[in-house]
Design an enzyme around this catalytic site. Structure first.
Site, PDB file in Angstrom:
ATOM      1  N   ASP A 224      -6.925  -1.473   1.624  1.00 19.48           N
ATOM      2  CA  ASP A 224      -7.300  -0.510   2.652  1.00 19.48           C
ATOM      3  C   ASP A 224      -8.010  -1.287   3.745  1.00 19.48           C
ATOM      4  O   ASP A 224      -8.944  -2.039   3.466  1.00 19.48           O
ATOM      5  CB  ASP A 224      -8.260   0.521   2.029  1.00 19.48           C
ATOM      6  CG  ASP A 224      -8.609   1.642   2.988  1.00 19.48           C
ATOM      7  OD1 ASP A 224      -7.814   1.914   3.901  1.00 19.48           O
ATOM      8  OD2 ASP A 224      -9.692   2.242   2.817  1.00 19.48           O
TER       9      ASP A 224
ATOM     10  N   ARG B 270      -5.594   2.242  -4.166  1.00 19.11           N
ATOM     11  CA  ARG B 270      -4.764   1.480  -3.216  1.00 19.11           C
ATOM     12  C   ARG B 270      -4.919  -0.025  -3.440  1.00 19.11           C
ATOM     13  O   ARG B 270      -6.007  -0.495  -3.801  1.00 19.11           O
ATOM     14  CB  ARG B 270      -5.104   1.850  -1.768  1.00 19.11           C
ATOM     15  CG  ARG B 270      -6.428   1.437  -1.230  1.00 19.11           C
ATOM     16  CD  ARG B 270      -7.526   2.480  -1.107  1.00 19.11           C
ATOM     17  NE  ARG B 270      -7.222   3.875  -0.990  1.00 19.11           N
ATOM     18  CZ  ARG B 270      -7.330   4.589   0.143  1.00 19.11           C
ATOM     19  NH1 ARG B 270      -7.717   4.023   1.250  1.00 19.11           N
ATOM     20  NH2 ARG B 270      -7.090   5.870   0.134  1.00 19.11           N
TER      21      ARG B 270
ATOM     22  N   ARG C  91       0.847  -1.195   0.000  1.00 22.83           N
ATOM     23  CA  ARG C  91       0.000   0.000   0.000  1.00 22.83           C
ATOM     24  C   ARG C  91       0.882   1.244   0.000  1.00 22.83           C
ATOM     25  O   ARG C  91       1.768   1.380   0.836  1.00 22.83           O
ATOM     26  CB  ARG C  91      -0.888  -0.010   1.242  1.00 22.83           C
ATOM     27  CG  ARG C  91      -1.473   1.320   1.653  1.00 22.83           C
ATOM     28  CD  ARG C  91      -2.815   1.588   1.009  1.00 22.83           C
ATOM     29  NE  ARG C  91      -3.282   2.933   1.294  1.00 22.83           N
ATOM     30  CZ  ARG C  91      -4.163   3.236   2.239  1.00 22.83           C
ATOM     31  NH1 ARG C  91      -4.675   2.289   2.973  1.00 22.83           N
ATOM     32  NH2 ARG C  91      -4.540   4.492   2.420  1.00 22.83           N
TER      33      ARG C  91
ATOM     34  N   ASP D 188      -9.893  -0.687   7.346  1.00 22.64           N
ATOM     35  CA  ASP D 188     -10.425   0.284   8.303  1.00 22.64           C
ATOM     36  C   ASP D 188     -11.119  -0.445   9.444  1.00 22.64           C
ATOM     37  O   ASP D 188     -11.852  -1.413   9.203  1.00 22.64           O
ATOM     38  CB  ASP D 188     -11.438   1.217   7.628  1.00 22.64           C
ATOM     39  CG  ASP D 188     -10.786   2.201   6.673  1.00 22.64           C
ATOM     40  OD1 ASP D 188      -9.621   2.579   6.897  1.00 22.64           O
ATOM     41  OD2 ASP D 188     -11.451   2.590   5.698  1.00 22.64           O
TER      42      ASP D 188
HETATM   43  N1  LIG Z   1     -11.165   3.584  12.539  1.00 22.04           N
HETATM   44  C1  LIG Z   1     -10.013   3.734  11.856  1.00 22.04           C
HETATM   45  N2  LIG Z   1      -9.543   2.739  11.061  1.00 22.04           N
HETATM   46  C2  LIG Z   1      -8.393   2.884  10.369  1.00 22.04           C
HETATM   47  N3  LIG Z   1      -7.615   3.990  10.403  1.00 22.04           N
HETATM   48  C3  LIG Z   1      -8.033   5.006  11.176  1.00 22.04           C
HETATM   49  C4  LIG Z   1      -9.230   4.924  11.936  1.00 22.04           C
HETATM   50  N4  LIG Z   1      -9.391   6.092  12.629  1.00 22.04           N
HETATM   51  C5  LIG Z   1      -8.341   6.847  12.329  1.00 22.04           C
HETATM   52  N5  LIG Z   1      -7.521   6.226  11.461  1.00 22.04           N
HETATM   53  C6  LIG Z   1      -6.290   6.817  10.946  1.00 22.04           C
HETATM   54  O1  LIG Z   1      -6.465   7.160   9.600  1.00 22.04           O
HETATM   55  C7  LIG Z   1      -5.189   7.141   9.010  1.00 22.04           C
HETATM   56  C8  LIG Z   1      -5.281   7.189   7.511  1.00 22.04           C
HETATM   57  O2  LIG Z   1      -5.936   6.046   7.054  1.00 22.04           O
HETATM   58  P1  LIG Z   1      -6.144   5.811   5.515  1.00 22.04           P
HETATM   59  O3  LIG Z   1      -4.988   6.359   4.741  1.00 22.04           O
HETATM   60  O4  LIG Z   1      -6.473   4.359   5.342  1.00 22.04           O
HETATM   61  O5  LIG Z   1      -7.414   6.723   5.218  1.00 22.04           O
HETATM   62  P2  LIG Z   1      -8.321   6.519   3.991  1.00 22.04           P
HETATM   63  O6  LIG Z   1      -8.718   5.081   3.969  1.00 22.04           O
HETATM   64  O7  LIG Z   1      -7.659   7.066   2.751  1.00 22.04           O
HETATM   65  O8  LIG Z   1      -9.568   7.412   4.276  1.00 22.04           O
HETATM   66  P3  LIG Z   1     -10.786   7.108   5.230  1.00 22.04           P
HETATM   67  O9  LIG Z   1     -10.281   7.326   6.611  1.00 22.04           O
HETATM   68  O10 LIG Z   1     -11.822   8.089   4.795  1.00 22.04           O
HETATM   69  O11 LIG Z   1     -11.228   5.675   4.996  1.00 22.04           O
HETATM   70  C9  LIG Z   1      -4.532   5.918   9.595  1.00 22.04           C
HETATM   71  O12 LIG Z   1      -3.140   6.003   9.586  1.00 22.04           O
HETATM   72  C10 LIG Z   1      -5.081   5.908  11.020  1.00 22.04           C
HETATM   73  O13 LIG Z   1      -4.169   6.505  11.940  1.00 22.04           O
HETATM   74  N1  LIG Z   2     -15.929   2.456  -3.410  1.00 23.98           N
HETATM   75  C1  LIG Z   2     -14.981   2.804  -2.534  1.00 23.98           C
HETATM   76  N2  LIG Z   2     -14.597   4.075  -2.448  1.00 23.98           N
HETATM   77  C2  LIG Z   2     -13.639   4.428  -1.543  1.00 23.98           C
HETATM   78  C3  LIG Z   2     -13.046   3.459  -0.714  1.00 23.98           C
HETATM   79  C4  LIG Z   2     -13.470   2.108  -0.842  1.00 23.98           C
HETATM   80  O1  LIG Z   2     -12.975   1.189  -0.127  1.00 23.98           O
HETATM   81  N3  LIG Z   2     -14.437   1.827  -1.749  1.00 23.98           N
HETATM   82  N4  LIG Z   2     -12.122   3.822   0.205  1.00 23.98           N
HETATM   83  C5  LIG Z   2     -11.802   5.089   0.347  1.00 23.98           C
HETATM   84  C6  LIG Z   2     -10.859   5.478   1.415  1.00 23.98           C
HETATM   85  O2  LIG Z   2     -11.050   4.756   2.543  1.00 23.98           O
HETATM   86  C7  LIG Z   2     -12.305   6.153  -0.508  1.00 23.98           C
HETATM   87  N5  LIG Z   2     -13.275   5.712  -1.446  1.00 23.98           N
END
Ligand SMILES: Nc1ncnc2c1ncn2[C@@H]1O[C@H](COP(=O)(O)OP(=O)(O)OP(=O)(O)O)[C@@H](O)[C@H]1O
Ligand SMILES: Nc1nc2c(c(=O)[nH]1)N=C(CO)CN2
Length: 172
Positions: free
Chosen positions: A95, A92, A83, A97
């Site tokens: 991902d 990516r 990643r 979360d």
């Molecule tokens: N519930 C959570 N799960 C994962 N990461 C989190 C969470 N809350 C905060 N973070 C923080 O978010 C940071 C950035 O994560 P990441 O780059 O995956 O964001 P993203 O997937 O692009 O956007 P989004 O947060 O909207 O899904 C991580 O390094 C982490 O510290």
């Molecule tokens: N459809 C879709 N869109 C996204 C996604 C994802 O997993 N699926 N993740 C993101 C950042 O977390 C931003 N946008």
């Protein structure tokens, strides 16, 4: 004590399904037990829309790790799966979360639980509803079922049914 959590997994680069499965395998190696999983959905990109379609799924896990250790593990697995962080919400390989951790509410610098955007993301809610539609999202205080009914889910299409793959015997 064992904790129950829900994780969202997404990929939109390369062999997307392989990345989802590799992430699950890698989590299992890190003392995370997979308790349930959704089908795989193909989803329109949200946030930054000029990118390829995603594959998304949700898994339910059990772990003795605390939420901060679980985040560390997720970031480590993302690193293992090449990643790269460039554009916010951009393409990516993987991902991971953390959506929900028990019924805890956490708001720290690096970790927010429930995930702050989960309640408006149909690519999270539709697969999560498949696993547990009665689950209450703390903070928002709504069930997943209620949130799905309030969200436009046209951009989320079933891609591979849960019955079509065996999580205990993934070929990757
Ligand atoms: N519930 C959570 N799960 C994962 N990461 C989190 C969470 N809350 C905060 N973070 C923080 O978010 C940071 C950035 O994560 P990441 O780059 O995956 O964001 P993203 O997937 O692009 O956007 P989004 O947060 O909207 O899904 C991580 O390094 C982490 O510290
Ligand atoms: N459809 C879709 N869109 C996204 C996604 C994802 O997993 N699926 N993740 C993101 C950042 O977390 C931003 N946008």
């Amino acid at each position: 004590m064992k904790n129950r959590a829900f994780l969202s997994i997404g990929s939109n680069i390369g062999k997307r399904e392989m990345y989802l499965f590799r992430a699950i395998k890698a989590l299992e190696k890190e003392l995370i037990e997979i308790r349930d999983f959704s089908s795989i959905y193909e989803t329109d990109p949200v946030g930054f829309t000029e990118q390829d379609l995603f594959l998304n799924m949700v898994i339910e896990i059990e772990t003795s790790k605390n939420p901060y250790k679980l985040l560390e593990t997720c970031l480590d697995v993302e690193k293992q799966l090449e990643r790269k962080r460039t554009i916010r919400w951009g393409p990516r390989t993987i991902d991971l979360d953390i959506l929900i951790f028990n019924q805890e509410v956490i708001e720290s610098d690096h970790l927010t639980i429930p995930h702050p955007r989960m309640h408006e993301r149909s690519f999270v809610l539709v697969p999560l509803a498949e696993i547990n539609e009665e689950l209450v999202v703390p903070n928002v205080k709504s069930t997943v079922k209620a949130l799905v009914s309030q969200t436009e889910s046209a951009g989320v299409r079933l891609w591979r049914e849960k019955q079509d793959f065996n999580i205990d015997n993934l070929f990757i």
